[in-house]
Design a protein around this motif. Sequence first.
Motif, PDB file in Angstrom:
ATOM      1  N   GLY A 163       0.847  -1.217   0.000  1.00 39.74           N
ATOM      2  CA  GLY A 163       0.000   0.000   0.000  1.00 39.74           C
ATOM      3  C   GLY A 163       0.871   1.251   0.000  1.00 39.74           C
ATOM      4  O   GLY A 163       0.897   1.983   0.990  1.00 39.74           O
ATOM      5  N   ASN A 164       1.547   1.502  -1.103  1.00 38.75           N
ATOM      6  CA  ASN A 164       2.608   2.524  -1.142  1.00 38.75           C
ATOM      7  C   ASN A 164       2.147   3.867  -1.725  1.00 38.75           C
ATOM      8  O   ASN A 164       0.952   4.131  -1.846  1.00 38.75           O
ATOM      9  CB  ASN A 164       3.811   1.954  -1.914  1.00 38.75           C
ATOM     10  N   ASN A 165       3.119   4.682  -2.102  1.00 40.28           N
ATOM     11  CA  ASN A 165       2.847   6.012  -2.661  1.00 40.28           C
ATOM     12  C   ASN A 165       1.936   5.978  -3.888  1.00 40.28           C
ATOM     13  O   ASN A 165       1.025   6.811  -4.011  1.00 40.28           O
ATOM     14  CB  ASN A 165       4.174   6.739  -2.975  1.00 40.28           C
ATOM     15  N   VAL A 166       2.163   5.026  -4.775  1.00 41.03           N
ATOM     16  CA  VAL A 166       1.347   4.951  -5.992  1.00 41.03           C
ATOM     17  C   VAL A 166      -0.084   4.525  -5.623  1.00 41.03           C
ATOM     18  O   VAL A 166      -1.065   5.083  -6.134  1.00 41.03           O
ATOM     19  CB  VAL A 166       1.995   4.006  -7.032  1.00 41.03           C
ATOM     20  N   THR A 224      -0.409  -3.344  -9.871  1.00 39.62           N
ATOM     21  CA  THR A 224       0.569  -3.640  -8.837  1.00 39.62           C
ATOM     22  C   THR A 224       1.766  -2.728  -8.998  1.00 39.62           C
ATOM     23  O   THR A 224       1.826  -1.907  -9.918  1.00 39.62           O
ATOM     24  CB  THR A 224       0.984  -5.129  -8.843  1.00 39.62           C
ATOM     25  N   ASP A 225       2.714  -2.840  -8.080  1.00 45.91           N
ATOM     26  CA  ASP A 225       3.930  -2.023  -8.102  1.00 45.91           C
ATOM     27  C   ASP A 225       5.008  -2.817  -7.378  1.00 45.91           C
ATOM     28  O   ASP A 225       4.719  -3.858  -6.754  1.00 45.91           O
ATOM     29  CB  ASP A 225       3.649  -0.668  -7.412  1.00 45.91           C
ATOM     30  N   THR A 226       6.209  -2.299  -7.423  1.00 41.49           N
ATOM     31  CA  THR A 226       7.337  -2.949  -6.763  1.00 41.49           C
ATOM     32  C   THR A 226       7.032  -3.248  -5.291  1.00 41.49           C
ATOM     33  O   THR A 226       6.283  -2.511  -4.653  1.00 41.49           O
ATOM     34  CB  THR A 226       8.591  -2.051  -6.884  1.00 41.49           C
ATOM     35  N   TRP A 227       7.623  -4.296  -4.782  1.00 41.48           N
ATOM     36  CA  TRP A 227       7.381  -4.662  -3.378  1.00 41.48           C
ATOM     37  C   TRP A 227       8.252  -3.861  -2.408  1.00 41.48           C
ATOM     38  O   TRP A 227       7.973  -3.796  -1.214  1.00 41.48           O
ATOM     39  CB  TRP A 227       7.634  -6.164  -3.198  1.00 41.48           C
ATOM     40  N   VAL A 228       9.350  -3.329  -2.935  1.00 42.51           N
ATOM     41  CA  VAL A 228      10.243  -2.501  -2.097  1.00 42.51           C
ATOM     42  C   VAL A 228      10.462  -1.192  -2.845  1.00 42.51           C
ATOM     43  O   VAL A 228      11.029  -1.181  -3.941  1.00 42.51           O
ATOM     44  CB  VAL A 228      11.594  -3.212  -1.857  1.00 42.51           C
ATOM     45  N   SER A 229       9.981  -0.090  -2.274  1.00 43.06           N
ATOM     46  CA  SER A 229      10.079   1.203  -2.951  1.00 43.06           C
ATOM     47  C   SER A 229      11.427   1.858  -2.693  1.00 43.06           C
ATOM     48  O   SER A 229      12.190   1.427  -1.817  1.00 43.06           O
ATOM     49  CB  SER A 229       8.956   2.130  -2.470  1.00 43.06           C
ATOM     50  N   MET A 230      11.677   2.941  -3.434  1.00 46.19           N
ATOM     51  CA  MET A 230      12.984   3.617  -3.339  1.00 46.19           C
ATOM     52  C   MET A 230      13.267   4.138  -1.936  1.00 46.19           C
ATOM     53  O   MET A 230      14.422   4.228  -1.534  1.00 46.19           O
ATOM     54  CB  MET A 230      13.050   4.763  -4.348  1.00 46.19           C
ATOM     55  N   HIS A 231      12.207   4.503  -1.204  1.00 46.88           N
ATOM     56  CA  HIS A 231      12.434   5.038   0.142  1.00 46.88           C
ATOM     57  C   HIS A 231      12.522   3.933   1.197  1.00 46.88           C
ATOM     58  O   HIS A 231      12.826   4.215   2.352  1.00 46.88           O
ATOM     59  CB  HIS A 231      11.322   6.027   0.520  1.00 46.88           C
ATOM     60  N   CYS A 266       3.224   0.888 -12.833  1.00 46.16           N
ATOM     61  CA  CYS A 266       3.828   2.186 -13.163  1.00 46.16           C
ATOM     62  C   CYS A 266       5.241   2.049 -13.702  1.00 46.16           C
ATOM     63  O   CYS A 266       5.734   2.959 -14.355  1.00 46.16           O
ATOM     64  CB  CYS A 266       3.806   3.103 -11.942  1.00 46.16           C
ATOM     65  N   LEU A 267       5.875   0.906 -13.427  1.00 40.51           N
ATOM     66  CA  LEU A 267       7.266   0.640 -13.791  1.00 40.51           C
ATOM     67  C   LEU A 267       8.204   1.590 -13.017  1.00 40.51           C
ATOM     68  O   LEU A 267       7.786   2.694 -12.715  1.00 40.51           O
ATOM     69  CB  LEU A 267       7.495   0.762 -15.303  1.00 40.51           C
ATOM     70  N   PRO A 268       9.414   1.223 -12.698  1.00 41.10           N
ATOM     71  CA  PRO A 268      10.099  -0.014 -13.090  1.00 41.10           C
ATOM     72  C   PRO A 268       9.559  -1.241 -12.357  1.00 41.10           C
ATOM     73  O   PRO A 268       9.200  -1.150 -11.182  1.00 41.10           O
ATOM     74  CB  PRO A 268      11.555   0.247 -12.694  1.00 41.10           C
TER      75      PRO A 268
HETATM   76  N1  NVA Z   1       6.615   2.792  -5.374  1.00 37.21           N
HETATM   77  C1  NVA Z   1       7.732   3.054  -6.239  1.00 37.21           C
HETATM   78  C2  NVA Z   1       7.295   3.831  -7.449  1.00 37.21           C
HETATM   79  C3  NVA Z   1       8.382   4.107  -8.443  1.00 37.21           C
HETATM   80  C4  NVA Z   1       7.930   4.921  -9.603  1.00 37.21           C
HETATM   81  C5  NVA Z   1       8.810   3.778  -5.468  1.00 37.21           C
HETATM   82  O1  NVA Z   1       8.493   4.737  -4.765  1.00 37.21           O
HETATM   83  O2  NVA Z   1       9.954   3.375  -5.560  1.00 37.21           O
END
Ligand code: NVA
Length: 308
Positions: A163-166, A224-231, A266-268
């Motif tokens: 449940g992240n930023n996206v 869906t989106d990555t399981w581990v975000s950049m932050h 949203c990729l990557p």
């Molecule tokens: N949830 C991802 C989105 C990248 C566009 C992140 O914050 O890394």
Amino acid sequence: MRHFLDINKTAPEDLRAMLAQAHAMKQARKGRPRGAPDGEQPLKGRMVALIFEKPSTRTRVSFDVGVRQMGGQTLVLSGSEMQLGHGETIADTARVLSRYVDLIMIRTFEEEALMELAEHASVPVVNGLTNRSHPCQIMADILTFEEHRGPIAGKKVVWLGDGNNVAHSFIHAAGQFGFDFTFSGPEGLDPEVEFIEEARSKGARVEIERDPARAVEGADLVVTDTWVSMHDSPSLRERRHSQLRPYQVNEALMARAKKDALFMHCLPAHREEEATSAVMDGPQSVIFDEAENRLHAQKAILRWCLGV
Ligand code: NVA
Ligand code: CP
């Protein structure tokens, strides 16, 4: 002055107008080389700063290309190379940049940094992703959905995973555009309650369903989106993977959604983790249309911010 900070902070009629303009501008460029100028040059004479405190491919290139197509100029800046990364305050950075440029787009960590920049800038500020939201992405995603399936109002969007930023920006959009949103992920990775309650208060149906198979029943859109975000700390990787594996979007899961359901990311992406290549490259996937639509949606966002 118009900042584009979050989808819930922008009036639904303005969001709609931006999407209509994005679609029209996209059509007007069909078949032309990417570097060819648009017929109209609304950003002629404008300078846009693009600040990145995190990596980026899509946001960086699509904003840069979009500004140039509309006749403007860009400065792409990395936060760590600026005095901002060496102790200068955000407020002072905002005041200084406002003397040089006509608009600031920033990708940063804490939402507070974005808000402080907007508070002290005398030019519009655009949110290019924070730890908490990613509104430009969701504008591109709504544009993409509607190009393929018509109005998103009343449709069922199902988010699988973190449940992240996206996800948060999708929930904002549920409130503003009137679609249903179901989150399916493990306890502890739910979107923040504040987002859910606000969308509900605007009349959107927002649900949490722990069982992914049940969640996607009747879905018009699976995301869906990555399981581990950049932050997120990279040390979370193993734990996240074991928590989120049941929420992988694969062909078996897609088969439980509506027959004509679309798939977005949203990729990557991390192929074979949050989604399989069979789904990402399959007939229901619109992931590269989403990526393209970042360009068109953001051009309309920039025009709205600058009133041109
Ligand atoms: N949830 C991802 C989105 C990248 C566009 C992140 O914050 O890394
Ligand atoms: N989706 C997205 O924002 O991609 P980038 O991180 O490459 O900008």
